[in-house]
Design an enzyme around this catalytic site. Structure first.
Site, PDB file in Angstrom:
ATOM      1  N   GLY A  14       5.273   2.901   6.161  1.00  0.00           N
ATOM      2  CA  GLY A  14       4.381   1.790   5.853  1.00  0.00           C
ATOM      3  C   GLY A  14       5.091   0.567   5.285  1.00  0.00           C
ATOM      4  O   GLY A  14       4.445  -0.348   4.775  1.00  0.00           O
ATOM      5  N   THR A  17       4.199  -2.815   7.147  1.00  0.00           N
ATOM      6  CA  THR A  17       2.794  -3.144   6.891  1.00  0.00           C
ATOM      7  C   THR A  17       2.637  -3.726   5.488  1.00  0.00           C
ATOM      8  O   THR A  17       1.995  -4.764   5.302  1.00  0.00           O
ATOM      9  CB  THR A  17       1.920  -1.889   7.059  1.00  0.00           C
ATOM     10  OG1 THR A  17       2.072  -1.399   8.389  1.00  0.00           O
ATOM     11  CG2 THR A  17       0.455  -2.190   6.788  1.00  0.00           C
ATOM     12  N   ASP A  35      15.732  -4.020  10.221  1.00  0.00           N
ATOM     13  CA  ASP A  35      15.771  -3.676  11.653  1.00  0.00           C
ATOM     14  C   ASP A  35      16.376  -4.795  12.506  1.00  0.00           C
ATOM     15  O   ASP A  35      16.835  -4.540  13.617  1.00  0.00           O
ATOM     16  CB  ASP A  35      14.366  -3.351  12.171  1.00  0.00           C
ATOM     17  CG  ASP A  35      13.883  -1.984  11.731  1.00  0.00           C
ATOM     18  OD1 ASP A  35      14.639  -1.237  11.075  1.00  0.00           O
ATOM     19  OD2 ASP A  35      12.722  -1.646  12.046  1.00  0.00           O
ATOM     20  N   ASP A  36      16.366  -6.025  12.006  1.00  0.00           N
ATOM     21  CA  ASP A  36      16.959  -7.138  12.752  1.00  0.00           C
ATOM     22  C   ASP A  36      18.487  -7.104  12.724  1.00  0.00           C
ATOM     23  O   ASP A  36      19.133  -7.935  13.369  1.00  0.00           O
ATOM     24  CB  ASP A  36      16.477  -8.486  12.201  1.00  0.00           C
ATOM     25  CG  ASP A  36      14.999  -8.714  12.429  1.00  0.00           C
ATOM     26  OD1 ASP A  36      14.418  -8.051  13.327  1.00  0.00           O
ATOM     27  OD2 ASP A  36      14.408  -9.538  11.703  1.00  0.00           O
ATOM     28  N   PHE A  37      19.057  -6.160  11.989  1.00  0.00           N
ATOM     29  CA  PHE A  37      20.505  -6.105  11.834  1.00  0.00           C
ATOM     30  C   PHE A  37      21.129  -4.867  12.473  1.00  0.00           C
ATOM     31  O   PHE A  37      22.278  -4.528  12.180  1.00  0.00           O
ATOM     32  CB  PHE A  37      20.875  -6.194  10.338  1.00  0.00           C
ATOM     33  CG  PHE A  37      20.514  -7.523   9.763  1.00  0.00           C
ATOM     34  CD1 PHE A  37      21.385  -8.593   9.832  1.00  0.00           C
ATOM     35  CD2 PHE A  37      19.255  -7.726   9.201  1.00  0.00           C
ATOM     36  CE1 PHE A  37      21.029  -9.841   9.337  1.00  0.00           C
ATOM     37  CE2 PHE A  37      18.893  -8.961   8.690  1.00  0.00           C
ATOM     38  CZ  PHE A  37      19.781 -10.024   8.764  1.00  0.00           C
ATOM     39  N   ASP A  55      19.989   6.187  12.621  1.00  0.00           N
ATOM     40  CA  ASP A  55      19.469   6.306  11.261  1.00  0.00           C
ATOM     41  C   ASP A  55      20.563   6.465  10.212  1.00  0.00           C
ATOM     42  O   ASP A  55      20.369   7.105   9.185  1.00  0.00           O
ATOM     43  CB  ASP A  55      18.468   7.470  11.189  1.00  0.00           C
ATOM     44  CG  ASP A  55      17.219   7.158  11.975  1.00  0.00           C
ATOM     45  OD1 ASP A  55      16.257   6.705  11.365  1.00  0.00           O
ATOM     46  OD2 ASP A  55      17.215   7.346  13.210  1.00  0.00           O
ATOM     47  N   ARG A 130       3.299  10.021  12.695  1.00  0.00           N
ATOM     48  CA  ARG A 130       3.369   8.569  12.854  1.00  0.00           C
ATOM     49  C   ARG A 130       4.494   8.183  13.807  1.00  0.00           C
ATOM     50  O   ARG A 130       4.329   7.302  14.648  1.00  0.00           O
ATOM     51  CB  ARG A 130       3.599   7.888  11.501  1.00  0.00           C
ATOM     52  CG  ARG A 130       2.401   7.948  10.567  1.00  0.00           C
ATOM     53  CD  ARG A 130       2.730   7.240   9.265  1.00  0.00           C
ATOM     54  NE  ARG A 130       1.662   7.352   8.284  1.00  0.00           N
ATOM     55  CZ  ARG A 130       1.672   6.743   7.104  1.00  0.00           C
ATOM     56  NH1 ARG A 130       2.702   5.976   6.755  1.00  0.00           N
ATOM     57  NH2 ARG A 130       0.673   6.895   6.272  1.00  0.00           N
ATOM     58  N   ARG A 131       5.626   8.833  13.654  1.00  0.00           N
ATOM     59  CA  ARG A 131       6.783   8.507  14.502  1.00  0.00           C
ATOM     60  C   ARG A 131       6.474   8.822  15.965  1.00  0.00           C
ATOM     61  O   ARG A 131       6.838   8.057  16.856  1.00  0.00           O
ATOM     62  CB  ARG A 131       8.000   9.304  14.017  1.00  0.00           C
ATOM     63  CG  ARG A 131       9.253   9.138  14.839  1.00  0.00           C
ATOM     64  CD  ARG A 131      10.130   8.066  14.332  1.00  0.00           C
ATOM     65  NE  ARG A 131      11.317   7.905  15.167  1.00  0.00           N
ATOM     66  CZ  ARG A 131      12.393   7.277  14.776  1.00  0.00           C
ATOM     67  NH1 ARG A 131      12.461   6.749  13.564  1.00  0.00           N
ATOM     68  NH2 ARG A 131      13.422   7.156  15.586  1.00  0.00           N
ATOM     69  N   SER A 175      -4.075   3.839   0.914  1.00  0.00           N
ATOM     70  CA  SER A 175      -4.552   2.759   1.780  1.00  0.00           C
ATOM     71  C   SER A 175      -3.659   1.528   1.630  1.00  0.00           C
ATOM     72  O   SER A 175      -2.996   1.344   0.604  1.00  0.00           O
ATOM     73  CB  SER A 175      -6.005   2.388   1.427  1.00  0.00           C
ATOM     74  OG  SER A 175      -6.036   1.680   0.189  1.00  0.00           O
TER      75      SER A 175
END
Length: 195
Positions: A14, A17, A35-37, A55, A130-131, A175
């Site tokens: 999360g 989000t 994640d952009d790297f 990972d 979720r993955r 939540s």
């Protein structure tokens, strides 16, 4: 005042989000996504487990990420303008940088730069569910979660804890609203106490 807030934790916990929700409500707020790297796919090695090592810290260009954080720290106004962030009137002395990523607290040059460090967790079964429901540019091969993703999460979390990195653990099954409220309250209190 400059604040750097880390939103770290496990894959599909999360993080993005929560980061997105915070970005919408915090003044003069910029975001950097780990994640952009990622290095190009051809530079990601195959490990002893037989999987591409996405990972692990070595799959990321952390020097480039650190350089980006330093650029924000040097001139947050210029950084904000360059990234399309409008500065809010009356809050010109407040600048917030959100860092979103799964290995934020394992790269030593970044660890001490944070004003706040949050770490989202979800139970194994929920994380795996979720993955499996997520679509990645490079799809997960069969067995990746159990054979690489989860073991790497456990390894780096343990390393973070053994290094004494202090984080506020967040329950990623709560939540969106609860998580936003908790972090927003912390950040706003920090801003009030510094003014």
């Amino acid at each position: 005042m400059k604040l750097i807030v880390g939103i770290g934790g496990m894959t599909n916990g999360g993080k993005t989000t929560l980061t997105s929700s915070l970005h919408k409500v915090l003044p003069n707020c910029c975001v950097i996504h780990q994640d952009d790297f990622f290095k190009p796919q051809d530079q990601i090695k195959v490990g002893e487990d037989g999987f591409k090592q996405w990972d692990v810290l070595e799959s990321l260009d952390m020097e480039a990420m650190l350089s980006t954080v330093r650029a924000w720290k040097k001139d947050p106004r210029k950084f904000a303008r360059a990234h399309g962030v409008s500065l809010q009137p009356g809050t010109s002395d407040t600048h917030i940088l959100l860092l979103d990523g799964f290995l934020l607290y394992n790269y030593k040059p970044l660890v001490d730069m944070y004003s706040h460090r949050y770490f989202l967790t979800v139970p194994y079964e929920e994380c795996k569910r979720r993955r499996s429901n997520r679509n990645y540019t490079v799809p997960d091969p069969p067995g990746l979660f159990d054979g690489h993703v989860w073991p790497m999460y456990q390894k780096y979390k343990l390393e973070m804890e053994q290094d004494g990195v202090e984080v506020v653990y967040l329950d990623g099954t709560k939540s969106r609203e609860e998580l936003l409220h908790q972090v927003l309250e912390d950040v706003q209190n920090r801003l009030l106490n510094r003014s």
